[in-house]
Design an enzyme around this catalytic site. Structure first.
Site, short mmCIF file in Angstrom:
data_model
loop_
_atom_site.label_atom_id
_atom_site.label_comp_id
_atom_site.label_asym_id
_atom_site.label_seq_id
_atom_site.Cartn_x
_atom_site.Cartn_y
_atom_site.Cartn_z
N HIS A 196 21.68 -9.57 16.90
CA HIS A 196 21.67 -10.52 18.25
C HIS A 196 21.85 -12.13 17.54
O HIS A 196 22.79 -12.68 18.06
CB HIS A 196 20.33 -10.36 18.45
N GLU A 197 20.97 -12.25 16.68
CA GLU A 197 21.42 -13.95 16.55
C GLU A 197 22.92 -14.07 15.44
O GLU A 197 23.35 -15.09 15.50
CB GLU A 197 20.76 -13.81 15.45
N HIS A 216 25.01 -15.62 18.18
CA HIS A 216 24.82 -16.65 18.00
C HIS A 216 25.00 -17.49 17.45
O HIS A 216 26.39 -18.75 17.78
CB HIS A 216 23.24 -17.71 19.17
N GLU A 260 23.86 -16.27 25.48
CA GLU A 260 23.75 -15.12 25.48
C GLU A 260 24.57 -14.23 25.10
O GLU A 260 24.54 -13.10 24.78
CB GLU A 260 22.40 -15.13 26.16
ZN ZN Z 1 19.46 -14.94 22.35
#
Ligand code: ZN
Length: 505
Positions: free
Chosen positions: A262-263, A266, A301
């Site tokens: 997830h990161e 980003h 996101e």
């Molecule tokens: Zn996030």
């Protein structure tokens, strides 16, 4: 005074914001507890300096002379757009008087301390007066920023420009209708064996595996680091130094792995922004005084959810990578088949806790919070009624009984830190992630790469169509240019339908 002066002023402003990010990263990863007091002074001082730089006379003159110098250039000229982006952001920031900003920061510090205690003691009544003050403060901020139809609008727009409560409500009612039968279908199926994910998985090996995949997804460790933290996050100092963090638990394998990926989503976004935007207005969030290259919280996101959910939770991904995971954990996963593993990491688990929610239930947690926030802002919901509203909605939406407020209305840090209006960006990100993913996968190279485990074409598509533009386009303009559509749940629901069909097959 000239455009060059404007550029220099913005570059120095961006330097201060990036320095604030270094301090924030340190306080959330390395700083000993004894550093809290001093660090909060340092952050307050530097934030004040950043605010003064943006709202001061020199910046106003630089903007005016840059406008004069650029007279006659077209509206798409990036220099002009940088000037107008800065001017609009600074105008918004200037609507919040310095006193109000200081009071809000003080309230946040005290409300957060009260929340930590109230949550530990499962005592909502102890936090309620702080939440009431926070709601009143946020209403004052909304009035200062100004709005046409709903006091929640300017708070949402702080995190997601282009968005309003009216649009969110329409989006949510459609989403609720489409998600409910999917969740029902998935829940009727015999439950997946998630207990196999709760064995003892040595953390050093979890880290090594997550890093290897992170590099294959295109996170550049030469321009970044992965460190430990309590609540994983990503933060950028410049394009050349974009940090990600993780938290691993020995007895819950997917928690650490998927949080890293997830990161990584980003992080690759921030690493992929056009280097020409370094220290420019397109790397500054003026209203939140935050150095960031991504177009909005929701857009950001969308990138994390894309890698975490669209790629790493897909069946194909594990067909390609399960052997490697099983050789990393040869004893622990010896009796777990590929299919069992895929089911376990995708199983719907209606649950009390938002951050532990799966894809089919996650948005219900968000919609509940957003509806409460809008109601609080409009004065239609009283703080005292929140525990009852919470329990009722968890029961009707997810069939979950709320045993206490600590795991109910008190579970998130957001309200105590004054972040009313940020929750919707998680669901916006989910929806956008599917739109970007579908548009990318329509490209033959991207589709081939996903089939064979070569993620470079997907990363290249995202870089070209999303990342490199930084904040030079609004979220909606970015989405429309990349996918031909504005925000729409169709692709997202399609992805979830496919997943449920496979889960229940
Ligand atoms: Zn996030």
């Amino acid at each position: 005074m000239s455009f060059a002066d404007f550029e220099t002023g913005i570059a120095r402003f961006n330097d201060v914001l990036c320095t604030l990010n270094v301090l924030a990263w340190d306080s959330r990863t390395m700083m000993p507890a004894g550093g809290i007091e001093g660090r909060s002074h340092q952050i307050a001082t530097l934030t004040g300096i950043a605010r003064d730089m943006a709202t001061g006379e020199a910046m106003a003159r630089a903007i005016e002379s840059a406008r004069t110098e650029l007279e006659g250039v077209g509206p798409d000229d990036l220099r002009l757009r940088a000037v107008e982006t800065a001017a609009a952001g600074i105008a918004q920031l200037s609507r919040l008087p310095a006193d109000l900003v200081r009071e809000s920061a003080e309230l946040k510090t005290r409300a957060q301390a009260a929340w930590v205690e109230a949550r530990a003691a499962d005592d909502f009544a102890a936090f309620a007066p702080w939440l009431e003050r926070t709601v009143a403060m946020q209403r004052t901020i909304a009035e200062a920023l100004g709005y046409d139809s709903h006091p929640y609008d300017p708070l949402v727009a702080m995190y997601e420009p282009d968005m309003s409560w009216e649009r969110l409500r329409t989006l949510f009612s459609g989403l609720r209708k489409e998600l409910a039968p999917l969740l029902e279908a998935a829940r009727n199926d015999p439950p997946a064996r998630t207990d196999v994910l709760e064995r003892r998985f040595p953390i050093d090996r979890q880290k090594a595996f997550s890093r290897e995949i992170a590099a294959r997804f295109g996170y550049d460790f030469e321009r970044g680091r992965l460190d430990d933290t309590a609540h994983p996050f990503e933060i950028s100092f410049t394009r050349g130094d974009v940090r990600i963090t993780g938290r691993f638990r020995e007895t819950w394998l997917p928690g650490g792995l998927f949080a890293v990926w997830h990161e990584v989503g980003h992080g690759t976004y921030e690493q992929g922004i056009d280097p020409a935007f370094t220290r420019s207005a397109f790397a500054c969030d003026f209203l939140n005084l935050y150095a960031v290259g991504g177009a909005s919280f929701g857009t950001h996101e969308s990138q994390s959810r894309l890698w975490e959910n669209r790629v790493a939770r897909s069946h194909r991904f594990w067909e390609l990578n399960y052997d490697a995971l099983r050789s990393t954990f040869s004893d622990e996963l010896a009796d777990v088949s590929l299919d069992d593993f895929w089911r376990a990491v995708n199983a719907p688990r209606p649950n009390l806790i938002r951050v532990e929610a799966d894809e089919l239930t996650y948005d219900f947690h968000i919609m509940l919070r957003a509806e409460i926030e809008a109601g609080l802002m409009a004065g239609e919901i009283a703080v005292a009624d929140l525990p009852a509203i919470w329990a009722e909605r968890m029961r009707t939406d997810l069939g979950v009984e709320v045993p206490n407020d600590a795991d109910g209305v008190l579970q998130d840090v957001h309200w105590s830190s004054g972040m009313i209006g940020s929750f919707p960006t998680y669901t916006i990100g989910n929806i956008m992630s599917a739109q970007f993913f579908r548009a990318a996968a329509a490209n033959a190279n991207v589709a081939d790469g996903l089939e064979t485990g070569d993620y470079a074409p997907l990363r290249a598509w995202l870089r070209e169509n999303v990342h490199r533009h930084g904040r030079s386009r609004s979220p909606n303009a970015l989405l429309e240019a990349a996918t031909g559509q504005s925000l729409s749940t169709e692709a997202y629901i399609g992805e979830l339908e496919d997943k449920v069909a496979r889960l229940t097959a």
